[in-house]
Scaffold this motif. Structure first.
Motif, PDB file in Angstrom:
ATOM      1  N   THR A  95       5.415   8.487   2.396  1.00  0.00           N
ATOM      2  CA  THR A  95       5.991   9.150   3.562  1.00  0.00           C
ATOM      3  C   THR A  95       4.891   9.389   4.580  1.00  0.00           C
ATOM      4  OG1 THR A  95       5.630  11.309   2.520  1.00  0.00           O
ATOM      5  CG2 THR A  95       7.788  10.250   2.176  1.00  0.00           C
ATOM      6  N   PRO A  96       5.245   9.447   5.838  1.00  0.00           N
ATOM      7  CA  PRO A  96       4.225   9.663   6.862  1.00  0.00           C
ATOM      8  C   PRO A  96       3.421  10.937   6.598  1.00  0.00           C
ATOM      9  CG  PRO A  96       6.274   8.967   7.868  1.00  0.00           C
ATOM     10  CD  PRO A  96       6.584   9.197   6.441  1.00  0.00           C
ATOM     11  N   GLY A  97       2.114  10.832   6.738  1.00  0.00           N
ATOM     12  CA  GLY A  97       1.220  11.944   6.525  1.00  0.00           C
ATOM     13  C   GLY A  97       0.671  12.018   5.114  1.00  0.00           C
ATOM     14  N   THR A  98       1.167  11.178   4.207  1.00  0.00           N
ATOM     15  CA  THR A  98       0.692  11.194   2.826  1.00  0.00           C
ATOM     16  C   THR A  98      -0.546  10.316   2.702  1.00  0.00           C
ATOM     17  OG1 THR A  98       2.948  11.471   2.031  1.00  0.00           O
ATOM     18  CG2 THR A  98       1.312  10.743   0.422  1.00  0.00           C
ATOM     19  N   PRO A  99      -1.570  10.793   2.024  1.00  0.00           N
ATOM     20  CA  PRO A  99      -2.734   9.923   1.799  1.00  0.00           C
ATOM     21  C   PRO A  99      -2.317   8.670   1.027  1.00  0.00           C
ATOM     22  CG  PRO A  99      -3.296  12.197   1.309  1.00  0.00           C
ATOM     23  CD  PRO A  99      -1.805  12.159   1.510  1.00  0.00           C
ATOM     24  N   LEU A 100      -2.924   7.581   1.371  1.00  0.00           N
ATOM     25  CA  LEU A 100      -2.536   6.307   0.762  1.00  0.00           C
ATOM     26  C   LEU A 100      -2.754   6.317  -0.746  1.00  0.00           C
ATOM     27  CD1 LEU A 100      -1.540   3.411   1.281  1.00  0.00           C
ATOM     28  CD2 LEU A 100      -3.925   2.704   1.551  1.00  0.00           C
ATOM     29  N   HIS A 101      -3.807   6.981  -1.223  1.00  0.00           N
ATOM     30  CA  HIS A 101      -4.098   6.938  -2.647  1.00  0.00           C
ATOM     31  C   HIS A 101      -3.057   7.674  -3.475  1.00  0.00           C
ATOM     32  CE1 HIS A 101      -5.984  10.830  -1.524  1.00  0.00           C
ATOM     33  NE2 HIS A 101      -5.679  11.186  -2.762  1.00  0.00           N
ATOM     34  N   ARG A 102      -2.221   8.533  -2.800  1.00  0.00           N
ATOM     35  CA  ARG A 102      -1.140   9.200  -3.522  1.00  0.00           C
ATOM     36  C   ARG A 102       0.173   8.428  -3.441  1.00  0.00           C
ATOM     37  NH1 ARG A 102      -1.826  15.591  -1.696  1.00  0.00           N
ATOM     38  NH2 ARG A 102      -3.945  15.893  -2.553  1.00  0.00           N
ATOM     39  N   ALA A 103       0.232   7.524  -2.516  1.00  0.00           N
ATOM     40  CA  ALA A 103       1.498   6.829  -2.281  1.00  0.00           C
ATOM     41  C   ALA A 103       1.502   5.387  -2.782  1.00  0.00           C
ATOM     42  CB  ALA A 103       1.815   6.834  -0.790  1.00  0.00           C
ATOM     43  N   ALA A 104       0.339   4.759  -2.907  1.00  0.00           N
ATOM     44  CA  ALA A 104       0.283   3.328  -3.201  1.00  0.00           C
ATOM     45  C   ALA A 104      -0.569   3.092  -4.441  1.00  0.00           C
ATOM     46  CB  ALA A 104      -0.291   2.564  -2.011  1.00  0.00           C
ATOM     47  N   PRO A 105      -0.441   1.911  -5.062  1.00  0.00           N
ATOM     48  CA  PRO A 105      -1.260   1.580  -6.237  1.00  0.00           C
ATOM     49  C   PRO A 105      -2.732   1.447  -5.857  1.00  0.00           C
ATOM     50  CG  PRO A 105      -0.002  -0.320  -5.535  1.00  0.00           C
ATOM     51  CD  PRO A 105       0.517   0.842  -4.728  1.00  0.00           C
ATOM     52  N   GLY A 106      -3.590   1.554  -6.870  1.00  0.00           N
ATOM     53  CA  GLY A 106      -5.019   1.549  -6.631  1.00  0.00           C
ATOM     54  C   GLY A 106      -5.534   0.281  -5.996  1.00  0.00           C
ATOM     55  N   TRP A 107      -4.961  -0.867  -6.371  1.00  0.00           N
ATOM     56  CA  TRP A 107      -5.471  -2.120  -5.805  1.00  0.00           C
ATOM     57  C   TRP A 107      -5.275  -2.186  -4.302  1.00  0.00           C
ATOM     58  CZ3 TRP A 107      -1.715  -5.018  -3.448  1.00  0.00           C
ATOM     59  CH2 TRP A 107      -0.381  -4.812  -3.851  1.00  0.00           C
ATOM     60  N   LEU A 108      -4.174  -1.551  -3.778  1.00  0.00           N
ATOM     61  CA  LEU A 108      -3.950  -1.533  -2.337  1.00  0.00           C
ATOM     62  C   LEU A 108      -4.899  -0.552  -1.659  1.00  0.00           C
ATOM     63  CD1 LEU A 108      -2.356  -2.531   0.075  1.00  0.00           C
ATOM     64  CD2 LEU A 108      -0.629  -0.778  -0.402  1.00  0.00           C
ATOM     65  N   VAL A 109      -5.162   0.601  -2.313  1.00  0.00           N
ATOM     66  CA  VAL A 109      -6.100   1.577  -1.755  1.00  0.00           C
ATOM     67  C   VAL A 109      -7.489   0.971  -1.646  1.00  0.00           C
ATOM     68  CG1 VAL A 109      -7.170   3.840  -2.097  1.00  0.00           C
ATOM     69  CG2 VAL A 109      -4.748   3.495  -2.665  1.00  0.00           C
ATOM     70  N   THR A 110      -7.904   0.246  -2.708  1.00  0.00           N
ATOM     71  CA  THR A 110      -9.223  -0.393  -2.694  1.00  0.00           C
ATOM     72  C   THR A 110      -9.329  -1.401  -1.564  1.00  0.00           C
ATOM     73  OG1 THR A 110      -9.406  -0.100  -5.091  1.00  0.00           O
ATOM     74  CG2 THR A 110     -10.839  -1.746  -4.064  1.00  0.00           C
ATOM     75  N   ALA A 111      -8.269  -2.181  -1.367  1.00  0.00           N
ATOM     76  CA  ALA A 111      -8.293  -3.182  -0.302  1.00  0.00           C
ATOM     77  C   ALA A 111      -8.361  -2.538   1.072  1.00  0.00           C
ATOM     78  CB  ALA A 111      -7.064  -4.084  -0.409  1.00  0.00           C
ATOM     79  N   HIS A 112      -7.694  -1.390   1.237  1.00  0.00           N
ATOM     80  CA  HIS A 112      -7.677  -0.738   2.548  1.00  0.00           C
ATOM     81  C   HIS A 112      -9.029  -0.098   2.879  1.00  0.00           C
ATOM     82  CE1 HIS A 112      -5.838   1.156   6.046  1.00  0.00           C
ATOM     83  NE2 HIS A 112      -6.489   2.285   5.711  1.00  0.00           N
ATOM     84  N   THR A 113      -9.686   0.436   1.849  1.00  0.00           N
ATOM     85  CA  THR A 113     -10.962   1.126   2.096  1.00  0.00           C
ATOM     86  C   THR A 113     -12.155   0.181   2.060  1.00  0.00           C
ATOM     87  OG1 THR A 113     -11.123   1.650  -0.271  1.00  0.00           O
ATOM     88  CG2 THR A 113     -10.065   3.293   1.167  1.00  0.00           C
ATOM     89  N   ARG A 114     -11.920  -1.101   1.838  1.00  0.00           N
ATOM     90  CA  ARG A 114     -13.022  -2.062   1.777  1.00  0.00           C
ATOM     91  C   ARG A 114     -13.687  -2.168   3.149  1.00  0.00           C
ATOM     92  NH1 ARG A 114     -10.364  -6.207   0.179  1.00  0.00           N
ATOM     93  NH2 ARG A 114     -10.749  -5.901  -2.054  1.00  0.00           N
ATOM     94  N   VAL A 115     -15.004  -2.201   3.136  1.00  0.00           N
ATOM     95  CA  VAL A 115     -15.756  -2.350   4.384  1.00  0.00           C
ATOM     96  C   VAL A 115     -15.691  -3.802   4.820  1.00  0.00           C
ATOM     97  CG1 VAL A 115     -17.993  -2.103   5.497  1.00  0.00           C
ATOM     98  CG2 VAL A 115     -17.258  -0.431   3.759  1.00  0.00           C
ATOM     99  N   GLY A 116     -15.443  -3.982   6.086  1.00  0.00           N
ATOM    100  CA  GLY A 116     -15.394  -5.336   6.619  1.00  0.00           C
ATOM    101  C   GLY A 116     -13.971  -5.760   6.888  1.00  0.00           C
ATOM    102  N   PRO A 117     -13.770  -7.034   7.218  1.00  0.00           N
ATOM    103  CA  PRO A 117     -12.429  -7.518   7.537  1.00  0.00           C
ATOM    104  C   PRO A 117     -11.499  -7.386   6.345  1.00  0.00           C
ATOM    105  CG  PRO A 117     -14.119  -9.084   8.234  1.00  0.00           C
ATOM    106  CD  PRO A 117     -14.809  -8.074   7.389  1.00  0.00           C
ATOM    107  N   ARG A 118     -10.277  -6.936   6.622  1.00  0.00           N
ATOM    108  CA  ARG A 118      -9.289  -6.838   5.559  1.00  0.00           C
ATOM    109  C   ARG A 118      -8.774  -8.229   5.209  1.00  0.00           C
ATOM    110  NH1 ARG A 118     -10.596  -2.358   7.533  1.00  0.00           N
ATOM    111  NH2 ARG A 118      -9.746  -0.352   6.823  1.00  0.00           N
ATOM    112  N   VAL A 119      -8.581  -8.446   3.934  1.00  0.00           N
ATOM    113  CA  VAL A 119      -8.039  -9.728   3.468  1.00  0.00           C
ATOM    114  C   VAL A 119      -6.846  -9.443   2.578  1.00  0.00           C
ATOM    115  CG1 VAL A 119     -10.234 -10.957   3.603  1.00  0.00           C
ATOM    116  CG2 VAL A 119      -9.628  -9.751   1.503  1.00  0.00           C
TER     117      VAL A 119
END
Length: 589
Positions: A95-119
């Motif tokens: 839901t809007p305003g929820t931290p991603l790590h509480r709403a999505a699986p870990g692999w998606l959180v890791t990809a979002h917080t990766r430094v550099g271009p997202r893949v």
């Protein structure tokens, strides 16, 4: 404004809206232009779970909610700003305003917080597998499009399994067809099964008497053979498999019920899973294949059992063909023993030697033959026969065997060559064969240091006599063919051989051999006589080898007829009397 200009303005506006939502007009990853999200005043739309403190154009909001795949808008701090309906169904906490790590699986959180271009990244969500494609938005936002590729991945995995199975079947077919040796086929079957299907494998052949031939392959790939005295019906599924019935599913077989002899010598521990499947052959079962797995690999799946059955079908055909070949080879070898020319040796003080060469490479028998019917003692004559059956190959060899068997029966009963030839002629005329035979008979007996010969030719080249001084003469005998006319006519020549002298019996394959410098000249009688003149005083074995060598050199690698030759020689040694002076003596070798 003119109509043309108005249409261009509407087309540009429509294209602009498409590019804002889906990216470039000619394809690209869907994207959201987050610049339209205004934060200058609160919005009641937050109550629906769409946005936080934003105002969204009504048309864009409808398209966003109707997007075919889940989508999340996440800002640079890792907070969910927006989620469409499909995303909320997949990730209820998004839901809007929820931290991603509480709403999505870990692999998606890791990809979002990766430094550099997202893949793009992928991972599981519940029982599904998704691939997340990032699209950059305004103010550092990232739009994650979650594409469900579970079915595609299942299809790809099924394709990979099928390719592995096809490669295995190809390898198995090539290995199994590489040999017709029964033992080797069983070894290959056990090794392939242990390497690709299980930890160890056992090939159980149909019982021979009360014993089961078994071939083991342990986890290390070592193969051993053995004979086990056991009742296959005591093993669930084994008796049925050896009888050719459908296999018993592995889930119905308790590995603990397997007897000790069913485990390979190098199989440590207990079997955790066991499969028994038939090896179907050509109309009859070729055996059974037993697959064993240790604990930790799990039971055999239905797909693995299907692979085992496909492999067993190929292995069974190969083993069955090898067994059939072995049986036929054994039968052929047994029959061949009766057709092969005998190994000649000294008989009651008379040296005998023979040689044979079939017309076709790879064949051991044909239409030419020779044989010796040994007398029970030195006082009676032994019969030496050399003949030529019309034709070549196996059909001629079959008639050759019949003639030799008939002569073996007639030799002890008949005292004259004419009587033997007459009875043999009657037998051939009454048979279904239309082939004729030429023969030369030689009755031999040692007399006072010399060898007495009675020679009779029946449609065959007369024997050549090699005297001690190198003179070569032709025995005065001739006669008609055997198996053509109702009556056989022949003349018999009687002669003696002094020590070192030889009588040579030969077939026309020697004299009619074509070769020489031009390749089409006959070896002929003159060359044979000249060669024999140089063999005066030689032992019988040496004379035969000399004639065969010259004939082989003459023809080279060209085709030729069957060739047979027999030498009868009076040996150069003395007769020893018995110690008591009364009983028959013997001849030194």
């Amino acid at each position: 404004m003119r109509d043309g200009g108005f249409r261009k303005t509407r087309r540009a506006a429509r294209q602009g809206r498409q590019e804002r939502w889906w990216g470039p007009a000619h394809g690209g990853t869907p994207r959201v232009d987050t610049s339209d999200i205004r934060t200058d005043r609160p919005s009641h739309a937050a109550d629906t779970g769409s946005t936080v403190g934003t105002v969204v154009a009504p048309g864009e909001a409808a398209a966003w909610e109707a997007a075919p795949c889940p989508a999340l808008v996440v800002d640079g701090s890792g907070t969910v700003r927006r989620a469409n309906e499909a995303a909320r169904r997949l990730l209820p906490d998004a839901t809007p305003g929820t931290p991603l790590h509480r709403a999505a699986p870990g692999w998606l959180v890791t990809a979002h917080t990766r430094v550099g271009p997202r893949v793009a990244t992928h991972g599981p969500v519940a029982d599904r597998h998704l691939t997340a494609h990032p699209t950059p938005g305004a103010d550092g936002d990232i739009v994650w499009w979650l594409v469900d590729d579970t079915d595609r991945r299942h299809a790809e995995e099924a394709l990979r399994r099928e390719r592995r199975r096809t490669a295995f079947m190809t390898e198995a077919s090539e290995a199994l067809l590489a040999s017709l040796n029964l033992e080797r086929c069983s070894e290959v079957t056990a090794q392939l099964a242990a390497r690709h299907l299980a930890d160890a494998a056992v090939v159980v052949a149909p019982p021979t008497g009360r014993r089961l031939p078994v071939t083991y392959c342990d986890p290390g790939g070592d193969v051993t053979h053995g004979l086990v005295r056991a009742d296959p019906d005591q093993v669930p599924g084994l008796g049925e498999a050896l009888s050719g019935f459908p296999p018993v599913p592995s889930r119905w077989i308790d590995p603990a019920s397997a007897p000790a002899w069913l485990l390979p010598p190098g199989f440590d521990g207990e079997a955790a899973s066991l499969v028994i499947t038939p090896l179907p052959g050509h109309g009859v079962p070729a055996g059974a294949l037993v697959l064993l797995r240790r604990a930790g690999r799990g039971v055999f799946t239905e797909g693995e059992e299907e692979t085992a059955r496909l492999f067993a079908a190929r292995a069974g055909v190969a083993i069955s063909a090898a067994r059939l070949y072995a049986e036929q080879a054994g039968t052929t070898a047994t029959l061949m023993e009766e057709l092969l020319p005998p190994r000649l040796r000294q008989t009651h003080g008379v040296e005998l030697a023979g040689g044979y060469r079939a017309a076709r490479a790879g064949e051991r028998v044909g239409g030419d033959f020779y044989d010796v019917y040994r007398a029970p003692n030195a006082e009676r004559e032994s019969l030496v026969v050399l003949g030529d059956v019309c034709g070549k190959g196996l059909e001629a060899a079959v008639l050759t065997g019949k003639v030799r068997n008939a002569l073996q029966t007639l030799a002890p009963l008949s005292v004259g060559h004419q009587q033997i030839l007459g009875l043999l002629n009657e037998a051939l005329l009454d048979s279904r064969h239309t082939r004729f035979v030429t023969l030369v008979l030689a009755s031999v007996r040692r007399e006072a240091g010399r060898v007495r010969l009675r020679l009779t030719s029946a449609g065959h080249p007369p024997p050549l006599l090699v005297r001690a001084d190198g003179t070569v003469t032709e025995a005065e005998t001739q006669g008609s063919l055997i198996g053509v006319l109702p009556e056989v006519r022949s003349t018999t020549a009687v002669t003696h051989l002094a020590p070192g002298e030889t009588a040579l019996l030969f077939t026309d394959g020697i004299t009619e051999a074509r070769g020489g410098p031009l390749g089409d000249e006959l070896f002929g009688d003159a060359r044979l006589r000249e060669a024999l003149g140089q063999c005066a005083g030689m032992p019988a074995e040496a004379v035969v080898e000399r004639v065969q060598m010259l004939a082989s050199q003459w023809i080279g690698d060209r085709g030729h007829d069957d060739m047979a030759v027999v030498a009868i020689t009076a040996p150069r040694h003395a007769h020893l009397s018995a110690v008591d002076g009364h009983t028959p003596g013997r001849y030194t070798a």
